[in-house]
Each structure stands twice: as C-alpha cells, then as structure tokens.
Design a protein around this motif. Structure first.
Motif, PDB file in Angstrom:
ATOM      1  N   THR A  82     -41.822 -17.338  39.778  1.00 29.67           N
ATOM      2  CA  THR A  82     -40.545 -17.070  40.475  1.00 29.67           C
ATOM      3  C   THR A  82     -41.185 -15.726  41.387  1.00 29.67           C
ATOM      4  O   THR A  82     -41.726 -14.843  40.729  1.00 29.67           O
ATOM      5  CB  THR A  82     -39.784 -16.769  39.520  1.00 29.67           C
ATOM      6  N   ALA A  85     -39.606 -14.014  48.496  1.00 33.23           N
ATOM      7  CA  ALA A  85     -39.901 -14.714  49.650  1.00 33.23           C
ATOM      8  C   ALA A  85     -39.463 -13.957  50.982  1.00 33.23           C
ATOM      9  O   ALA A  85     -38.223 -13.410  50.814  1.00 33.23           O
ATOM     10  CB  ALA A  85     -39.602 -16.080  49.589  1.00 33.23           C
ATOM     11  N   ARG A  86     -40.359 -13.490  51.851  1.00 35.09           N
ATOM     12  CA  ARG A  86     -39.742 -13.110  52.988  1.00 35.09           C
ATOM     13  C   ARG A  86     -38.880 -14.028  53.634  1.00 35.09           C
ATOM     14  O   ARG A  86     -38.036 -13.495  54.515  1.00 35.09           O
ATOM     15  CB  ARG A  86     -40.812 -12.585  53.829  1.00 35.09           C
ATOM     16  N   ARG A  87     -39.094 -15.156  53.968  1.00 36.12           N
ATOM     17  CA  ARG A  87     -38.555 -16.080  54.559  1.00 36.12           C
ATOM     18  C   ARG A  87     -38.708 -17.385  53.794  1.00 36.12           C
ATOM     19  O   ARG A  87     -40.111 -17.909  53.496  1.00 36.12           O
ATOM     20  CB  ARG A  87     -39.182 -16.462  55.998  1.00 36.12           C
ATOM     21  N   VAL A  88     -37.736 -18.370  53.975  1.00 35.87           N
ATOM     22  CA  VAL A  88     -37.823 -19.814  53.394  1.00 35.87           C
ATOM     23  C   VAL A  88     -37.253 -20.569  54.405  1.00 35.87           C
ATOM     24  O   VAL A  88     -36.128 -20.379  55.036  1.00 35.87           O
ATOM     25  CB  VAL A  88     -37.167 -19.794  52.119  1.00 35.87           C
ATOM     26  N   THR A  89     -37.934 -21.525  55.061  1.00 35.96           N
ATOM     27  CA  THR A  89     -37.579 -22.431  56.093  1.00 35.96           C
ATOM     28  C   THR A  89     -37.483 -23.856  55.488  1.00 35.96           C
ATOM     29  O   THR A  89     -38.712 -24.225  54.931  1.00 35.96           O
ATOM     30  CB  THR A  89     -38.602 -22.372  57.139  1.00 35.96           C
ATOM     31  N   ILE A  90     -36.501 -24.562  55.696  1.00 39.81           N
ATOM     32  CA  ILE A  90     -36.305 -25.922  55.525  1.00 39.81           C
ATOM     33  C   ILE A  90     -35.973 -26.603  56.609  1.00 39.81           C
ATOM     34  O   ILE A  90     -34.847 -26.448  57.023  1.00 39.81           O
ATOM     35  CB  ILE A  90     -35.349 -26.214  54.255  1.00 39.81           C
TER      36      ILE A  90
END
Length: 96
Positions: A82, A85-90
């Motif tokens: 765990t 995250a600075r950014r999560v892109t889906i």
C-alpha cells in the motif's frame, strides 16, 4: 471495486511484450548485517520499486506472499504494497 487484469485481452501491445517484473527492495537504510548475536536482524525502513524509494502510509504493512521452493524456481514472487500515489490514470492507451 478491485481492478484486475483481464484474461480476454487481445494481442499485447509492443510495450507489453517488453514488460518485466518489478524489483522490490525492502531494506534498512545505512545498515549491514554481521555474524554477531542479533547482527543479522534488520528493521526495514525503506521500500524501493525498481530502485526508486516510495512512500508507505504509516501503519501499513508490506506483505510478501507465500514463497515455495522446489523443482521450479521460475515462479514469480507476489508482493502487496500500500503506497501513496501522486497520480493514478485509468484510461484507454490512445487517450493518454
């Protein structure tokens, strides 16, 4: 809702053909082990993925799943981490 890899994915992309498993390092910074009593005990205080230190939320655990050794030594290790995250892109790849 968990996001899982699809088993019905069409042909892999050229980038996916070059994909490799991540190198996970769970280390105690600035320490080495020795042969003294207790000298082989470490208290990990840093996690790195492919050499880059990552931030782990306070109180979270790192789980290295069961490892079985035997005739087949090509089994991958499963690690659950765990992390922040600075950014999560889906997204669809063409939309990035």
């Amino acid at each position: 809702m968990p996001l899982c890899a699809s088993s019905t994915t069409p042909e892999p992309s050229p980038a996916a053909l070059n994909a490799a498993a991540a190198v996970i390092e769970i280390v105690e910074r600035n320490q080495t082990t020795d042969d003294t009593p207790g000298g082989s005990v470490i208290l990990p205080n840093e996690v790195r993925i492919n050499g880059t230190p990552i931030l782990i939320p306070d109180g979270e655990c790192i789980r290295v799943h069961e490892m079985t050794f035997g005739e087949r030594n090509d089994e991958p290790f499963l690690v659950t981490v765990t992390m922040f995250a600075r950014r999560v892109t889906i997204a669809a790849e063409g939309d990035l």
